[in-house]
Design a protein around this motif. Structure first.
Motif, PDB file in Angstrom:
ATOM      1  N   PHE A  81       0.823  -1.202   0.000  1.00  0.00           N
ATOM      2  CA  PHE A  81       0.000   0.000   0.000  1.00  0.00           C
ATOM      3  C   PHE A  81       0.859   1.255   0.000  1.00  0.00           C
ATOM      4  CE2 PHE A  81      -2.292  -3.362   2.271  1.00  0.00           C
ATOM      5  CZ  PHE A  81      -3.397  -3.477   1.459  1.00  0.00           C
ATOM      6  N   GLY A  82       0.285   2.353  -0.516  1.00  0.00           N
ATOM      7  CA  GLY A  82       1.008   3.617  -0.535  1.00  0.00           C
ATOM      8  C   GLY A  82       0.054   4.798  -0.482  1.00  0.00           C
ATOM      9  N   VAL A  83       0.545   5.901   0.085  1.00  0.00           N
ATOM     10  CA  VAL A  83      -0.207   7.145   0.192  1.00  0.00           C
ATOM     11  C   VAL A  83       0.699   8.275  -0.275  1.00  0.00           C
ATOM     12  CG1 VAL A  83      -1.314   8.778   1.762  1.00  0.00           C
ATOM     13  CG2 VAL A  83      -1.566   6.331   2.154  1.00  0.00           C
ATOM     14  N   VAL A  84       0.177   9.137  -1.134  1.00  0.00           N
ATOM     15  CA  VAL A  84       0.888  10.340  -1.561  1.00  0.00           C
ATOM     16  C   VAL A  84      -0.045  11.524  -1.338  1.00  0.00           C
ATOM     17  CG1 VAL A  84       1.916  11.589  -3.492  1.00  0.00           C
ATOM     18  CG2 VAL A  84       2.263   9.133  -3.293  1.00  0.00           C
ATOM     19  N   ASP A  93      -2.559   3.846  -3.262  1.00  0.00           N
ATOM     20  CA  ASP A  93      -2.212   2.698  -4.087  1.00  0.00           C
ATOM     21  C   ASP A  93      -2.393   1.459  -3.228  1.00  0.00           C
ATOM     22  OD1 ASP A  93      -0.820   1.657  -6.665  1.00  0.00           O
ATOM     23  OD2 ASP A  93       0.211   0.659  -4.995  1.00  0.00           O
ATOM     24  N   ALA A  94      -3.167   0.490  -3.723  1.00  0.00           N
ATOM     25  CA  ALA A  94      -3.403  -0.753  -3.006  1.00  0.00           C
ATOM     26  C   ALA A  94      -3.173  -1.911  -3.969  1.00  0.00           C
ATOM     27  CB  ALA A  94      -4.820  -0.791  -2.447  1.00  0.00           C
ATOM     28  N   ASP A  95      -2.073  -2.602  -3.787  1.00  0.00           N
ATOM     29  CA  ASP A  95      -1.734  -3.745  -4.649  1.00  0.00           C
ATOM     30  C   ASP A  95      -1.760  -3.384  -6.131  1.00  0.00           C
ATOM     31  OD1 ASP A  95      -1.265  -5.624  -2.608  1.00  0.00           O
ATOM     32  OD2 ASP A  95      -3.407  -5.965  -2.378  1.00  0.00           O
ATOM     33  N   GLY A  96      -1.233  -2.224  -6.466  1.00  0.00           N
ATOM     34  CA  GLY A  96      -1.154  -1.811  -7.869  1.00  0.00           C
ATOM     35  C   GLY A  96      -2.397  -1.101  -8.382  1.00  0.00           C
ATOM     36  N   GLN A  97      -3.464  -1.063  -7.617  1.00  0.00           N
ATOM     37  CA  GLN A  97      -4.676  -0.345  -8.003  1.00  0.00           C
ATOM     38  C   GLN A  97      -4.639   1.029  -7.358  1.00  0.00           C
ATOM     39  OE1 GLN A  97      -7.007  -1.600 -10.159  1.00  0.00           O
ATOM     40  NE2 GLN A  97      -5.545  -3.278 -10.370  1.00  0.00           N
ATOM     41  N   PHE A 131     -16.027   8.190   2.228  1.00  0.00           N
ATOM     42  CA  PHE A 131     -14.599   8.293   2.467  1.00  0.00           C
ATOM     43  C   PHE A 131     -13.900   7.049   1.946  1.00  0.00           C
ATOM     44  CE2 PHE A 131     -16.254   6.150   6.141  1.00  0.00           C
ATOM     45  CZ  PHE A 131     -15.301   5.186   6.447  1.00  0.00           C
ATOM     46  N   PHE A 132     -12.645   7.208   1.614  1.00  0.00           N
ATOM     47  CA  PHE A 132     -11.806   6.124   1.132  1.00  0.00           C
ATOM     48  C   PHE A 132     -10.580   6.109   2.028  1.00  0.00           C
ATOM     49  CE2 PHE A 132     -14.483   7.529  -2.251  1.00  0.00           C
ATOM     50  CZ  PHE A 132     -14.907   6.361  -2.852  1.00  0.00           C
ATOM     51  N   GLU A 133     -10.189   4.908   2.428  1.00  0.00           N
ATOM     52  CA  GLU A 133      -9.127   4.785   3.412  1.00  0.00           C
ATOM     53  C   GLU A 133      -7.997   3.909   2.884  1.00  0.00           C
ATOM     54  OE1 GLU A 133      -9.957   2.603   7.150  1.00  0.00           O
ATOM     55  OE2 GLU A 133      -9.504   4.531   8.076  1.00  0.00           O
ATOM     56  N   CYS A 134      -6.804   4.230   3.320  1.00  0.00           N
ATOM     57  CA  CYS A 134      -5.632   3.425   3.003  1.00  0.00           C
ATOM     58  C   CYS A 134      -4.819   3.279   4.288  1.00  0.00           C
ATOM     59  CB  CYS A 134      -4.794   4.100   1.911  1.00  0.00           C
ATOM     60  SG  CYS A 134      -3.424   3.087   1.316  1.00  0.00           S
ATOM     61  N   VAL A 135      -4.335   2.072   4.544  1.00  0.00           N
ATOM     62  CA  VAL A 135      -3.558   1.785   5.747  1.00  0.00           C
ATOM     63  C   VAL A 135      -2.177   1.314   5.306  1.00  0.00           C
ATOM     64  CG1 VAL A 135      -3.425   0.417   7.845  1.00  0.00           C
ATOM     65  CG2 VAL A 135      -5.647   1.148   6.986  1.00  0.00           C
TER      66      VAL A 135
END
Length: 169
Positions: A81-84, A93-97, A131-135
């Motif tokens: 996972f990634g956050v910019v 970014d979650a597994d390339g998506q 909302f959309f969340e990334c961890v």
């Protein structure tokens, strides 16, 4: 039909290594060079006297894919996972998506440490309440604390520019 497919053909006999036959006439040693490279031959058309002068090189080309104004940036990523967060908005970014949220589409950005482990939780909140969340896994408490400080500064910078209170640039 034979065992090799068509007719009674046998296996192709092996050839000796390096036995490719004579070189073509144009490449035979001692042969005349091609006229374009022969000494005293005519110059290439672009360099002929009286021709148009060559155009100077001007750097350019298409703009970068994510062209945006300069400003503080935040990046946190683990294996999956990634956050910019930058002047363009928030991207996950979650597994390339990927999912991108430009600032004009966001109501706010929320973040906090996860109650379990050393994880950073970031939420992009839309004006309609969705909302959309990334961890992202920080792996170390010190890295998580560094991310929290950097993210507070970067989101504060962009949210303050939009008039949000309690946001320090």
């Amino acid at each position: 039909m034979g065992q090799y497919g068509q007719g009674q053909q046998g296996p192709i006999p092996p050839t000796a290594p390096g036995a490719f036959g004579p070189p073509p006439q144009a490449f035979a040693p001692g042969g005349p060079p091609p006229t374009a490279f022969a000494p005293g031959g005519p110059p290439p058309q672009a360099f002929a006297p009286g021709g148009p002068p060559p155009q100077p090189f001007t750097p350019g080309g298409p703009p970068p894919l994510h062209a945006h104004a300069p400003g503080p940036e935040f990046l946190a990523a683990d294996k999956r996972f990634g956050v910019v967060v930058d002047s363009a908005g928030v991207a996950f970014d979650a597994d390339g998506q990927g999912a991108e949220f430009p600032w004009h589409q966001l109501s706010t950005v929320q973040f906090r440490p996860s109650p379990v482990g050393h994880r950073l939780m970031v939420a992009a909140v839309l004006p309609d309440g969705r909302f959309f969340e990334c961890v992202v896994n920080a792996r170390k408490a010190s890295v998580l604390q560094q991310w929290l400080g950097e993210l507070a500064y970067v989101t504060g910078h962009y949210l303050a520019a939009r008039g949000y209170p309690n946001s320090t640039p």
